[in-house]
Design a protein around this motif. Sequence first.
Motif, PDB file in Angstrom:
ATOM      1  N   ILE A   1     -19.481  40.828 -30.047  1.00 22.55           N
ATOM      2  CA  ILE A   1     -18.772  40.998 -28.779  1.00 22.55           C
ATOM      3  C   ILE A   1     -17.272  41.121 -29.025  1.00 22.55           C
ATOM      4  CG2 ILE A   1     -18.286  39.934 -26.551  1.00 22.55           C
ATOM      5  CD1 ILE A   1     -21.011  38.577 -26.713  1.00 22.55           C
ATOM      6  N   GLU A   2     -16.754  40.316 -29.935  1.00 19.56           N
ATOM      7  CA  GLU A   2     -15.327  40.357 -30.234  1.00 19.56           C
ATOM      8  C   GLU A   2     -14.907  41.695 -30.844  1.00 19.56           C
ATOM      9  OE1 GLU A   2     -14.661  37.069 -32.791  1.00 19.56           O
ATOM     10  OE2 GLU A   2     -14.925  35.556 -31.227  1.00 19.56           O
ATOM     11  N   ASN A   3     -15.736  42.236 -31.730  1.00 18.21           N
ATOM     12  CA  ASN A   3     -15.387  43.474 -32.431  1.00 18.21           C
ATOM     13  C   ASN A   3     -15.485  44.711 -31.553  1.00 18.21           C
ATOM     14  OD1 ASN A   3     -15.076  41.933 -34.696  1.00 18.21           O
ATOM     15  ND2 ASN A   3     -16.937  42.613 -35.720  1.00 18.21           N
ATOM     16  N   ASN A   4     -16.239  44.630 -30.462  1.00 12.27           N
ATOM     17  CA  ASN A   4     -16.523  45.816 -29.643  1.00 12.27           C
ATOM     18  C   ASN A   4     -16.070  45.557 -28.211  1.00 12.27           C
ATOM     19  OD1 ASN A   4     -18.316  47.715 -31.484  1.00 12.27           O
ATOM     20  ND2 ASN A   4     -18.964  45.603 -31.856  1.00 12.27           N
ATOM     21  N   THR A   5     -14.828  45.883 -27.945  1.00  7.57           N
ATOM     22  CA  THR A   5     -14.236  45.576 -26.641  1.00  7.57           C
ATOM     23  C   THR A   5     -14.796  46.444 -25.521  1.00  7.57           C
ATOM     24  OG1 THR A   5     -12.381  47.081 -27.105  1.00  7.57           O
ATOM     25  CG2 THR A   5     -12.099  44.753 -27.684  1.00  7.57           C
ATOM     26  N   LYS A   6     -15.487  47.545 -25.869  1.00  2.00           N
ATOM     27  CA  LYS A   6     -16.073  48.416 -24.856  1.00  2.00           C
ATOM     28  C   LYS A   6     -17.544  48.100 -24.583  1.00  2.00           C
ATOM     29  CE  LYS A   6     -13.075  52.250 -26.272  1.00  2.00           C
ATOM     30  NZ  LYS A   6     -13.034  53.615 -26.859  1.00  2.00           N
ATOM     31  N   LEU A   7     -18.054  47.080 -25.236  1.00  7.09           N
ATOM     32  CA  LEU A   7     -19.472  46.753 -25.107  1.00  7.09           C
ATOM     33  C   LEU A   7     -19.830  46.428 -23.662  1.00  7.09           C
ATOM     34  CD1 LEU A   7     -22.052  46.349 -26.832  1.00  7.09           C
ATOM     35  CD2 LEU A   7     -21.461  43.926 -26.964  1.00  7.09           C
ATOM     36  N   GLY A   8     -20.835  47.159 -23.144  1.00  7.25           N
ATOM     37  CA  GLY A   8     -21.263  46.942 -21.770  1.00  7.25           C
ATOM     38  C   GLY A   8     -22.600  46.246 -21.643  1.00  7.25           C
ATOM     39  N   GLY A   9     -23.501  46.444 -22.618  1.00  5.05           N
ATOM     40  CA  GLY A   9     -24.820  45.837 -22.554  1.00  5.05           C
ATOM     41  C   GLY A   9     -25.245  45.304 -23.903  1.00  5.05           C
ATOM     42  N   LEU A  10     -25.685  44.037 -23.958  1.00  6.18           N
ATOM     43  CA  LEU A  10     -26.171  43.420 -25.185  1.00  6.18           C
ATOM     44  C   LEU A  10     -27.507  42.758 -24.899  1.00  6.18           C
ATOM     45  CD1 LEU A  10     -25.847  42.513 -28.122  1.00  6.18           C
ATOM     46  CD2 LEU A  10     -24.476  40.580 -27.321  1.00  6.18           C
ATOM     47  N   TYR A  11     -28.559  43.237 -25.583  1.00  7.51           N
ATOM     48  CA  TYR A  11     -29.927  42.763 -25.365  1.00  7.51           C
ATOM     49  C   TYR A  11     -30.455  42.174 -26.681  1.00  7.51           C
ATOM     50  CZ  TYR A  11     -29.615  45.700 -21.203  1.00  7.51           C
ATOM     51  OH  TYR A  11     -29.217  46.278 -20.019  1.00  7.51           O
ATOM     52  N   LEU A  12     -30.703  40.868 -26.680  1.00  5.98           N
ATOM     53  CA  LEU A  12     -31.192  40.167 -27.869  1.00  5.98           C
ATOM     54  C   LEU A  12     -32.460  39.380 -27.555  1.00  5.98           C
ATOM     55  CD1 LEU A  12     -27.747  38.807 -29.134  1.00  5.98           C
ATOM     56  CD2 LEU A  12     -28.989  40.779 -30.020  1.00  5.98           C
ATOM     57  N   SER A  13     -33.189  39.796 -26.554  1.00  8.85           N
ATOM     58  CA  SER A  13     -34.365  39.066 -26.098  1.00  8.85           C
ATOM     59  C   SER A  13     -35.473  39.025 -27.151  1.00  8.85           C
ATOM     60  CB  SER A  13     -34.883  39.727 -24.816  1.00  8.85           C
ATOM     61  OG  SER A  13     -36.068  39.114 -24.372  1.00  8.85           O
ATOM     62  N   ASN A  14     -36.231  37.916 -27.125  1.00  9.96           N
ATOM     63  CA  ASN A  14     -37.436  37.767 -27.943  1.00  9.96           C
ATOM     64  C   ASN A  14     -37.141  37.904 -29.431  1.00  9.96           C
ATOM     65  OD1 ASN A  14     -40.155  37.300 -28.418  1.00  9.96           O
ATOM     66  ND2 ASN A  14     -40.728  39.446 -28.173  1.00  9.96           N
ATOM     67  N   ASN A  15     -36.206  37.081 -29.887  1.00 12.20           N
ATOM     68  CA  ASN A  15     -35.913  36.981 -31.309  1.00 12.20           C
ATOM     69  C   ASN A  15     -36.110  35.528 -31.747  1.00 12.20           C
ATOM     70  OD1 ASN A  15     -34.962  39.603 -32.569  1.00 12.20           O
ATOM     71  ND2 ASN A  15     -33.730  39.594 -30.687  1.00 12.20           N
ATOM     72  N   SER A  16     -35.523  35.154 -32.879  1.00 15.70           N
ATOM     73  CA  SER A  16     -35.619  33.778 -33.378  1.00 15.70           C
ATOM     74  C   SER A  16     -34.224  33.204 -33.577  1.00 15.70           C
ATOM     75  CB  SER A  16     -36.407  33.750 -34.687  1.00 15.70           C
ATOM     76  OG  SER A  16     -37.726  34.240 -34.505  1.00 15.70           O
ATOM     77  N   LEU A  17     -33.309  33.579 -32.712  1.00 15.91           N
ATOM     78  CA  LEU A  17     -31.935  33.113 -32.804  1.00 15.91           C
ATOM     79  C   LEU A  17     -31.847  31.653 -32.363  1.00 15.91           C
ATOM     80  CD1 LEU A  17     -30.252  36.291 -31.285  1.00 15.91           C
ATOM     81  CD2 LEU A  17     -30.419  35.674 -33.702  1.00 15.91           C
ATOM     82  N   SER A  18     -30.928  30.925 -32.968  1.00 19.55           N
ATOM     83  CA  SER A  18     -30.828  29.495 -32.677  1.00 19.55           C
ATOM     84  C   SER A  18     -29.363  29.067 -32.703  1.00 19.55           C
ATOM     85  CB  SER A  18     -31.646  28.693 -33.693  1.00 19.55           C
ATOM     86  OG  SER A  18     -31.185  28.943 -35.012  1.00 19.55           O
ATOM     87  N   GLY A  19     -29.152  27.761 -32.523  1.00 25.63           N
ATOM     88  CA  GLY A  19     -27.801  27.244 -32.501  1.00 25.63           C
ATOM     89  C   GLY A  19     -27.203  27.327 -31.114  1.00 25.63           C
ATOM     90  N   PRO A  20     -25.908  27.089 -30.984  1.00 28.02           N
ATOM     91  CA  PRO A  20     -25.279  27.082 -29.663  1.00 28.02           C
ATOM     92  C   PRO A  20     -25.030  28.483 -29.129  1.00 28.02           C
ATOM     93  CG  PRO A  20     -23.650  26.649 -31.358  1.00 28.02           C
ATOM     94  CD  PRO A  20     -24.973  26.696 -32.056  1.00 28.02           C
ATOM     95  N   PHE A  21     -24.854  28.569 -27.834  1.00 27.98           N
ATOM     96  CA  PHE A  21     -24.453  29.801 -27.156  1.00 27.98           C
ATOM     97  C   PHE A  21     -22.941  29.894 -27.314  1.00 27.98           C
ATOM     98  CE2 PHE A  21     -24.154  31.859 -22.645  1.00 27.98           C
ATOM     99  CZ  PHE A  21     -23.701  33.027 -23.212  1.00 27.98           C
TER     100      PHE A  21
END
Length: 401
Positions: free
Chosen positions: A234-254
Amino acid sequence: MNWTIFNNNFRQIIRPITTLKKLSLHNCGLNGTLHDQGLCEMVHLEELNIGYNTLRDTLPSCLANLTSLQSLDISSNQIIGNLSGLCEMVHLEELYIDNNTLQDTLPSCLANLTSLQSLDISSNQITGNLSSSPLKDMTSLRVLRISNNLLQIPISLSPLYNLSKLKEFASYSNPIYIETMPHSLTPKFQLNSISLSGYGYGATFPRFLYHQYDLHYVDLSDIKLNGEFPNWLIENNTKLGGLYLSNNSLSGPFLLPTHPHMNLSVLDISINSFSGQIPIEVGAFFPSLWALNISRNALNGSIPSSFGDMSLLEILDLSHNQLSDEIPEHFGDMSSLISLDLSHNQLSGEIPEHLAIGCLSLQHLVLSNNSLEGPVFSKIINLTNLVSLYLNSNNFIGKIL
């Protein structure tokens, strides 16, 4: 119009029109084979659209006669075989042949299409490995869509690193694998859009993403990625409009980015293993969100009142977590809210009165499976746009009317 008569007389109709440069027969009820249509005689055509018909059989070799053709759309027909019938069309810039029944591997002669900028072969039955396909040599490509095939895709996308003009890559529902030998190369492309959603086996975020700075849309759902929340993306891409990371195995804090992101409108991190509390400044750091889905994680603690700062938010799903305490009064500041799902948490207290006063656009309200209490219907009587209301498995009191 009687399309049967039209099809029977199509060759007679177009044969005299040898000067045509643009022809669209999109969704015209054409049937039969491409060999029957007389198209190969229209040697001056520059644009041809015969998509959304019921044309069948293989691609005729006589299409090579259309030496001026720059744009060809044969999408959504019943074309079989492979793409070798198009390999002589060296001036072609756009090719859309998605939603057919193409099979086999991509022919090596496809690399002859050195002018091709946009290629869509999605929703066929094309096989093979991206690493050995001619796609890696098609350096003019700006748009490449290969979704819903049987192509083996390395998660590094290393075969495409030389495609310096590539801006859009879409590969939904292809098998994704991790290469045994890691790549240290940096891609020559700067993507605007990437969809690598499919079925994978527990990779970390591909390294090439760390070198992307112009992304507008990212979908990495369903590939069992592990690691932490990619706030760097998100930091590297200031034009980012949509980020979809559903149904993965990501962990840790938001994790929040270092600075507020002014363009992100959709964020979906549902069905992961994120834990800890939702950052209290989440609303201030994502002020432009239109939809936020962080359901089905292991988040706990209170719901931050800064959600009320998201004046553009229409869809909010915090369900199936371990959130506790009361629903913030500031939820009523989300005047654009259409759908709110807080179900399957540990929320207590009453429905805030300000919610019913401020969220007049609300159509779907889901509060089931919590520990909410107190009178309910007097609190939501102003929500005249409600279509669905789920309050089951709580401790509410009072009458329905």
